[in-house]
Design a protein around this motif. Structure first.
Motif, PDB file in Angstrom:
ATOM      1  N   MET A  62      -2.382  -4.352  -9.989  1.00 59.40           N
ATOM      2  CA  MET A  62      -2.713  -3.073  -9.391  1.00 59.40           C
ATOM      3  C   MET A  62      -2.934  -3.255  -7.897  1.00 59.40           C
ATOM      4  O   MET A  62      -3.796  -4.012  -7.479  1.00 59.40           O
ATOM      5  N   GLY A  63      -2.142  -2.584  -7.098  1.00 56.83           N
ATOM      6  CA  GLY A  63      -2.214  -2.749  -5.660  1.00 56.83           C
ATOM      7  C   GLY A  63      -3.309  -1.904  -5.035  1.00 56.83           C
ATOM      8  O   GLY A  63      -3.966  -1.093  -5.686  1.00 56.83           O
ATOM      9  N   LEU A  64      -3.486  -2.081  -3.746  1.00 59.12           N
ATOM     10  CA  LEU A  64      -4.511  -1.353  -3.004  1.00 59.12           C
ATOM     11  C   LEU A  64      -3.929  -0.797  -1.718  1.00 59.12           C
ATOM     12  O   LEU A  64      -3.371  -1.532  -0.905  1.00 59.12           O
ATOM     13  N   ASP A  65      -4.072   0.516  -1.536  1.00 57.19           N
ATOM     14  CA  ASP A  65      -3.755   1.183  -0.281  1.00 57.19           C
ATOM     15  C   ASP A  65      -5.057   1.672   0.339  1.00 57.19           C
ATOM     16  O   ASP A  65      -6.035   1.941  -0.376  1.00 57.19           O
ATOM     17  N   ILE A  66      -5.064   1.811   1.657  1.00 58.02           N
ATOM     18  CA  ILE A  66      -6.186   2.438   2.341  1.00 58.02           C
ATOM     19  C   ILE A  66      -5.703   3.768   2.898  1.00 58.02           C
ATOM     20  O   ILE A  66      -4.673   3.835   3.575  1.00 58.02           O
ATOM     21  N   TYR A  67      -6.447   4.808   2.583  1.00 56.43           N
ATOM     22  CA  TYR A  67      -6.096   6.165   3.002  1.00 56.43           C
ATOM     23  C   TYR A  67      -7.224   6.728   3.846  1.00 56.43           C
ATOM     24  O   TYR A  67      -8.403   6.627   3.465  1.00 56.43           O
ATOM     25  N   ALA A  68      -6.888   7.301   4.983  1.00 52.06           N
ATOM     26  CA  ALA A  68      -7.848   8.036   5.804  1.00 52.06           C
ATOM     27  C   ALA A  68      -7.250   9.413   6.057  1.00 52.06           C
ATOM     28  O   ALA A  68      -6.210   9.544   6.704  1.00 52.06           O
ATOM     29  N   GLY A  69      -7.876  10.426   5.509  1.00 50.41           N
ATOM     30  CA  GLY A  69      -7.369  11.787   5.638  1.00 50.41           C
ATOM     31  C   GLY A  69      -8.296  12.728   4.904  1.00 50.41           C
ATOM     32  O   GLY A  69      -9.353  12.325   4.407  1.00 50.41           O
ATOM     33  N   THR A  70      -7.915  13.984   4.807  1.00 51.52           N
ATOM     34  CA  THR A  70      -8.762  14.924   4.086  1.00 51.52           C
ATOM     35  C   THR A  70      -8.668  14.668   2.590  1.00 51.52           C
ATOM     36  O   THR A  70      -7.642  14.208   2.076  1.00 51.52           O
ATOM     37  N   LEU A  71      -9.749  14.960   1.886  1.00 55.06           N
ATOM     38  CA  LEU A  71      -9.739  14.812   0.437  1.00 55.06           C
ATOM     39  C   LEU A  71      -8.882  15.894  -0.213  1.00 55.06           C
ATOM     40  O   LEU A  71      -8.327  15.677  -1.296  1.00 55.06           O
ATOM     41  N   THR A  72      -8.769  17.038   0.445  1.00 55.90           N
ATOM     42  CA  THR A  72      -7.878  18.079  -0.074  1.00 55.90           C
ATOM     43  C   THR A  72      -6.450  17.561  -0.135  1.00 55.90           C
ATOM     44  O   THR A  72      -5.753  17.708  -1.140  1.00 55.90           O
ATOM     45  N   ARG A  73      -6.009  16.926   0.937  1.00 56.33           N
ATOM     46  CA  ARG A  73      -4.667  16.344   0.966  1.00 56.33           C
ATOM     47  C   ARG A  73      -4.562  15.202  -0.051  1.00 56.33           C
ATOM     48  O   ARG A  73      -3.553  15.073  -0.755  1.00 56.33           O
ATOM     49  N   TYR A  74      -5.600  14.399  -0.137  1.00 57.72           N
ATOM     50  CA  TYR A  74      -5.591  13.229  -1.019  1.00 57.72           C
ATOM     51  C   TYR A  74      -5.463  13.643  -2.481  1.00 57.72           C
ATOM     52  O   TYR A  74      -4.591  13.142  -3.213  1.00 57.72           O
ATOM     53  N   TYR A  75      -6.309  14.552  -2.934  1.00 51.22           N
ATOM     54  CA  TYR A  75      -6.334  14.918  -4.343  1.00 51.22           C
ATOM     55  C   TYR A  75      -5.140  15.779  -4.753  1.00 51.22           C
ATOM     56  O   TYR A  75      -4.812  15.842  -5.946  1.00 51.22           O
ATOM     57  N   THR A  76      -4.510  16.445  -3.809  1.00 56.33           N
ATOM     58  CA  THR A  76      -3.318  17.223  -4.138  1.00 56.33           C
ATOM     59  C   THR A  76      -2.043  16.413  -3.924  1.00 56.33           C
ATOM     60  O   THR A  76      -0.938  16.948  -4.016  1.00 56.33           O
ATOM     61  N   HIS A  77      -2.200  15.115  -3.623  1.00 56.01           N
ATOM     62  CA  HIS A  77      -1.075  14.184  -3.469  1.00 56.01           C
ATOM     63  C   HIS A  77      -0.119  14.604  -2.355  1.00 56.01           C
ATOM     64  O   HIS A  77       1.079  14.323  -2.427  1.00 56.01           O
ATOM     65  N   ASN A  78      -0.674  15.235  -1.328  1.00 57.54           N
ATOM     66  CA  ASN A  78       0.140  15.656  -0.187  1.00 57.54           C
ATOM     67  C   ASN A  78       0.173  14.554   0.868  1.00 57.54           C
ATOM     68  O   ASN A  78      -0.124  14.783   2.045  1.00 57.54           O
ATOM     69  N   TRP A  79       0.480  13.341   0.415  1.00 57.64           N
ATOM     70  CA  TRP A  79       0.587  12.208   1.324  1.00 57.64           C
ATOM     71  C   TRP A  79       1.456  11.152   0.653  1.00 57.64           C
ATOM     72  O   TRP A  79       1.699  11.212  -0.550  1.00 57.64           O
ATOM     73  N   LYS A  80       1.939  10.211   1.434  1.00 56.02           N
ATOM     74  CA  LYS A  80       2.816   9.174   0.920  1.00 56.02           C
ATOM     75  C   LYS A  80       2.263   7.807   1.312  1.00 56.02           C
ATOM     76  O   LYS A  80       1.896   7.580   2.461  1.00 56.02           O
ATOM     77  N   THR A  81       2.235   6.909   0.339  1.00 57.18           N
ATOM     78  CA  THR A  81       1.775   5.559   0.612  1.00 57.18           C
ATOM     79  C   THR A  81       2.771   4.835   1.520  1.00 57.18           C
ATOM     80  O   THR A  81       3.900   5.282   1.703  1.00 57.18           O
ATOM     81  N   ALA A  82       2.351   3.700   2.049  1.00 57.81           N
ATOM     82  CA  ALA A  82       3.248   2.903   2.888  1.00 57.81           C
ATOM     83  C   ALA A  82       4.481   2.491   2.096  1.00 57.81           C
ATOM     84  O   ALA A  82       5.598   2.462   2.631  1.00 57.81           O
ATOM     85  N   LYS A 128      -1.151  -0.621   3.550  1.00 56.10           N
ATOM     86  CA  LYS A 128      -1.315  -1.325   2.274  1.00 56.10           C
ATOM     87  C   LYS A 128      -1.744  -2.770   2.497  1.00 56.10           C
ATOM     88  O   LYS A 128      -0.903  -3.659   2.642  1.00 56.10           O
ATOM     89  N   PRO A 129      -3.054  -3.044   2.486  1.00 56.44           N
ATOM     90  CA  PRO A 129      -3.490  -4.441   2.585  1.00 56.44           C
ATOM     91  C   PRO A 129      -3.357  -5.197   1.267  1.00 56.44           C
ATOM     92  O   PRO A 129      -3.221  -6.418   1.264  1.00 56.44           O
ATOM     93  N   ASP A 130      -3.402  -4.467   0.139  1.00 53.28           N
ATOM     94  CA  ASP A 130      -3.480  -5.064  -1.192  1.00 53.28           C
ATOM     95  C   ASP A 130      -4.777  -5.868  -1.320  1.00 53.28           C
ATOM     96  O   ASP A 130      -5.458  -6.183  -0.338  1.00 53.28           O
ATOM     97  N   TRP A 131      -5.114  -6.204  -2.555  1.00 50.16           N
ATOM     98  CA  TRP A 131      -6.404  -6.841  -2.813  1.00 50.16           C
ATOM     99  C   TRP A 131      -6.510  -8.239  -2.231  1.00 50.16           C
ATOM    100  O   TRP A 131      -7.596  -8.688  -1.846  1.00 50.16           O
TER     101      TRP A 131
END
Length: 250
Positions: A1-21, A85-88
């Motif tokens: 299981m990988g790890l991404d770091i996200y900085a943004g609004t929670l509204t955008r985060y929970y509605t999946h309106n963003w793309k990982t690296a 994406k730093p990963d664990w």
């Protein structure tokens, strides 16, 4: 299981309106990509999500009696976001580096892939002797845009109880870690996200596709630590400028 770091609004985060690296890389190179999350979340409308996270935000601001009210944006598509994406393994390397420096131990030259970092003797020794909170060890990968160096217990928007810290506290911690030995300026720190990190296990080109180079079972500790440090630093800067939460996404 990988790890991404996200900085943004929670509204955008929970509605999946963003793309990982990884998603952004795949799209840029014409590759297919499927996101699989450890915890599937109930699908709510944008309005329902925004209402819930705004109420959660306001409860925290009221509970902490924050005056003036901090810059804390919650919208769907106005405030931009930062992710990497730093990963664990990189986060583990940073935790090992911190533990070694706090306990005056030599930083191990390498760190094993996929190790349980809390079983490493240097990390265990640090955790057994420290008498203070460190958000990278004692938190839950959530930092709020609040200009106070605090960490407290509350609930997440999904009602799970969790420790929460602030971006001001994370920045103070990162500044302390930088002062251990690196004493790097901002430009150098930012550059580490591209000059340090993982060795290549594979290469990719449109012509040849993926080609395995070498599978690594251990990494250079300090290089990975700097890589994770840089990503966290950039997330904090972004969070402070745009008034957004920082989240470990996995």
């Amino acid at each position: 299981m990988g790890l991404d770091i996200y900085a943004g609004t929670l509204t955008r985060y929970y509605t999946h309106n963003w793309k990982t690296a990884a998603q952004q890389f795949a799209e840029a190179n014409g590759l297919g990509f499927q996101m699989i999350r450890a915890q599937q979340q109930e699908e709510l409308s944008v309005e329902e999500v925004k209402e819930a996270v705004t109420r959660w935000r306001d409860n925290i601001i009221d509970g902490l009696e924050l005056d003036p009210v901090p810059l804390w944006n919650e919208d769907y598509d106005v405030t931009p976001y930062y992710t990497d994406k730093p990963d664990w393994d990189a986060i583990n390397a940073l935790l090992l580096y911190i533990s070694a420096k706090y306990t005056d131990k030599e930083v191990p030259a390498t760190i094993e892939k996929d190790m349980d970092i809390y079983e490493h003797p240097i990390v265990k020794g640090f955790l057994e002797t420290k008498d203070f909170k460190v958000s990278l060890f004692d938190g839950n990968g959530w930092w709020l845009p609040i200009d106070r160096n605090i960490m407290f217990q509350y609930v997440l928007p999904n009602s799970e109880e969790s420790p929460l810290a602030t971006n001001a506290l994370l920045l103070a911690e990162l500044e302390r870690y930088n002062a251990f030995e690196w004493n790097a300026d901002r430009d150098t720190i930012i550059s580490w996200s591209t000059t340090e990190g993982y060795p290549a296990d594979a290469s990719y080109s449109r012509e040849e596709g993926y080609r395995e180079v070498e599978m690594h079972e251990a990494y250079e500790t300090e290089s990975l630590a700097k890589f994770a440090f840089s990503i966290l630093w950039q997330a904090v800067e972004f969070s402070m400028e745009h008034g957004t939460v920082i989240v470990y996404d996995f």
